[in-house]
Scaffold this motif. Sequence first.
Motif, PDB file in Angstrom:
ATOM      1  N   MET A   1       0.747  -1.039   0.039  1.00  0.00           N
ATOM      2  CA  MET A   1       0.092   0.033   0.004  1.00  0.00           C
ATOM      3  C   MET A   1       1.043   1.190  -0.163  1.00  0.00           C
ATOM      4  SD  MET A   1      -2.955  -0.949   2.736  1.00  0.00           S
ATOM      5  CE  MET A   1      -3.815   0.548   2.554  1.00  0.00           C
ATOM      6  N   LYS A   2       0.389   2.239  -0.832  1.00  0.00           N
ATOM      7  CA  LYS A   2       1.007   3.611  -0.817  1.00  0.00           C
ATOM      8  C   LYS A   2       0.903   4.162   0.511  1.00  0.00           C
ATOM      9  CE  LYS A   2       1.132   4.272  -5.810  1.00  0.00           C
ATOM     10  NZ  LYS A   2       0.875   5.288  -6.736  1.00  0.00           N
ATOM     11  N   LYS A   3       2.063   5.027   0.924  1.00  0.00           N
ATOM     12  CA  LYS A   3       2.052   5.511   2.372  1.00  0.00           C
ATOM     13  C   LYS A   3       2.054   7.176   1.914  1.00  0.00           C
ATOM     14  CE  LYS A   3       2.764   1.766   4.275  1.00  0.00           C
ATOM     15  NZ  LYS A   3       1.564   1.041   4.773  1.00  0.00           N
ATOM     16  N   PRO A   4       1.760   7.864   3.034  1.00  0.00           N
ATOM     17  CA  PRO A   4       1.794   9.587   2.850  1.00  0.00           C
ATOM     18  C   PRO A   4       3.158   9.882   2.982  1.00  0.00           C
ATOM     19  CG  PRO A   4       1.065   8.761   4.908  1.00  0.00           C
ATOM     20  CD  PRO A   4       1.052   7.463   4.235  1.00  0.00           C
ATOM     21  N   PHE A   5       4.272   9.090   2.890  1.00  0.00           N
ATOM     22  CA  PHE A   5       5.564   9.476   3.025  1.00  0.00           C
ATOM     23  C   PHE A   5       6.376   8.671   2.236  1.00  0.00           C
ATOM     24  CE2 PHE A   5       4.301   6.763   6.740  1.00  0.00           C
ATOM     25  CZ  PHE A   5       5.123   5.542   6.394  1.00  0.00           C
ATOM     26  N   ASP A   6       7.620   8.988   1.872  1.00  0.00           N
ATOM     27  CA  ASP A   6       8.558   8.051   0.968  1.00  0.00           C
ATOM     28  C   ASP A   6       9.865   8.194   1.536  1.00  0.00           C
ATOM     29  OD1 ASP A   6       9.417   6.882  -1.177  1.00  0.00           O
ATOM     30  OD2 ASP A   6      10.185   8.654  -2.292  1.00  0.00           O
ATOM     31  N   ILE A   7      10.092   6.846   2.233  1.00  0.00           N
ATOM     32  CA  ILE A   7      11.556   6.393   2.387  1.00  0.00           C
ATOM     33  C   ILE A   7      12.468   6.090   1.427  1.00  0.00           C
ATOM     34  CG2 ILE A   7      12.748   5.099   4.197  1.00  0.00           C
ATOM     35  CD1 ILE A   7      10.191   4.854   5.858  1.00  0.00           C
ATOM     36  N   VAL A   8      13.475   6.702   1.016  1.00  0.00           N
ATOM     37  CA  VAL A   8      14.149   6.573  -0.020  1.00  0.00           C
ATOM     38  C   VAL A   8      15.121   5.394   0.122  1.00  0.00           C
ATOM     39  CG1 VAL A   8      15.809   7.567  -1.769  1.00  0.00           C
ATOM     40  CG2 VAL A   8      13.940   9.040  -0.722  1.00  0.00           C
ATOM     41  N   ARG A   9      16.143   5.557   0.981  1.00  0.00           N
ATOM     42  CA  ARG A   9      17.027   4.600   1.307  1.00  0.00           C
ATOM     43  C   ARG A   9      17.758   4.528   2.609  1.00  0.00           C
ATOM     44  NH1 ARG A   9      22.636   6.169  -0.013  1.00  0.00           N
ATOM     45  NH2 ARG A   9      22.918   8.356  -0.288  1.00  0.00           N
ATOM     46  N   LEU A  10      18.628   3.747   2.937  1.00  0.00           N
ATOM     47  CA  LEU A  10      19.593   3.911   4.197  1.00  0.00           C
ATOM     48  C   LEU A  10      20.580   4.954   3.588  1.00  0.00           C
ATOM     49  CD1 LEU A  10      20.590   2.649   6.846  1.00  0.00           C
ATOM     50  CD2 LEU A  10      22.095   1.473   5.915  1.00  0.00           C
ATOM     51  N   HIS A  11      20.797   5.936   4.343  1.00  0.00           N
ATOM     52  CA  HIS A  11      21.712   7.041   4.154  1.00  0.00           C
ATOM     53  C   HIS A  11      23.002   7.072   4.846  1.00  0.00           C
ATOM     54  CE1 HIS A  11      23.330  11.147   3.784  1.00  0.00           C
ATOM     55  NE2 HIS A  11      22.759  11.125   2.547  1.00  0.00           N
ATOM     56  N   HIS A  12      22.887   6.755   6.069  1.00  0.00           N
ATOM     57  CA  HIS A  12      23.979   6.912   7.022  1.00  0.00           C
ATOM     58  C   HIS A  12      24.023   6.108   8.378  1.00  0.00           C
ATOM     59  CE1 HIS A  12      22.035  10.585   8.447  1.00  0.00           C
ATOM     60  NE2 HIS A  12      22.497  10.170   9.544  1.00  0.00           N
ATOM     61  N   ALA A  13      25.172   6.021   9.038  1.00  0.00           N
ATOM     62  CA  ALA A  13      25.059   5.230  10.169  1.00  0.00           C
ATOM     63  C   ALA A  13      26.054   6.047  11.322  1.00  0.00           C
ATOM     64  CB  ALA A  13      25.517   4.028  10.222  1.00  0.00           C
TER      65      ALA A  13
END
Length: 328
Positions: A1-13
């Motif tokens: 299901m589509k969400k009202p937000f978009d998580i792109v990718r893991l970016h840092h640690a």
Amino acid sequence: MKKPFDIVRLHHAEVTVTDLDRARHFYCEGLGFIETESDDNHIYLRALEDANHHCLVLTKGERASLKHIAYRVSADSDLDELDKLFTELGVKKRWLEPGEEKGQGRALRIQDPGGIPVEFFFEMDKAERMLQKYHLQGNVKIKRIDHANCLITNIDDLYDWYAENLGFRTSEYTVKTISEDKEAMWAAWMHRKPSVHDLALISDRGPRFHHTGFWMDDAKSILDACDHLAALGYYANIERSPGRHGTSNAFFVYVRDPDGNRMELYTGDYFTNDPDWEPVKWNLDHPQRATFWGAMPPKSWTEEAVPVEDILTGEYLPIEELAHNKKK
């Protein structure tokens, strides 16, 4: 299901180290990271493809630990939508003001239901992209961060939580045979970007942090990195010899910094973004699952990992024994 937000990718640690100068030599001279900036308690590092401030933060601490892993979202408003969601879910959370993490805008940090400290952000300062600065590159050419591998005790609940609430998809998973007609989930490789994973969830004592994966161009790049580390005197830091995973198909080597933080140098996985993608299933007992060539990982790789920190107090979360799996 589509969400009202978009998580792109893991970016840092962000991980902790006990000696910043020692860590700087290992990460910059040994692994080829670029230092963007530093202060008395932090070193901010980026890889060759990065056009932003950092993909790895080294923070001075008492022992190796995970302070957080961070995902980038597509818009600043996504953070407010995530805040609403986490309030509804009753998740422990806190806001970070712009600049509280150097180079980064406001961010929302949570403790996920498995205990892992996770951050979401949108804005980050730009930095010089080093991809085509070939004359400045060393022998180890890490291109970007790829994934985080976490050890948790509640795989069933946490797998559903990431899939249903945050829209993570599954590329591969591993089951453990309980009886002739019963299986339990043991691990899942989940993603937001169109590759095998941004996040690996593994059933084990936890919560603990196993490793951060970093992308390299090809297998030869990884072999060259091993030669460079060995010649520099870091031969004992090469924990698990190069090989190919069954799960993910990736070519790998595992190394550990002087404090024990583990990194995987990683390449060769595959595209996962087709809408009819079907997750690949493995059995825990399959002899080619961990290493396609059949070699077993060293004992340290299977037993050792670093603690994770509480997002409010900075204390190490207690490590618990593995809970019973519930799925069949």
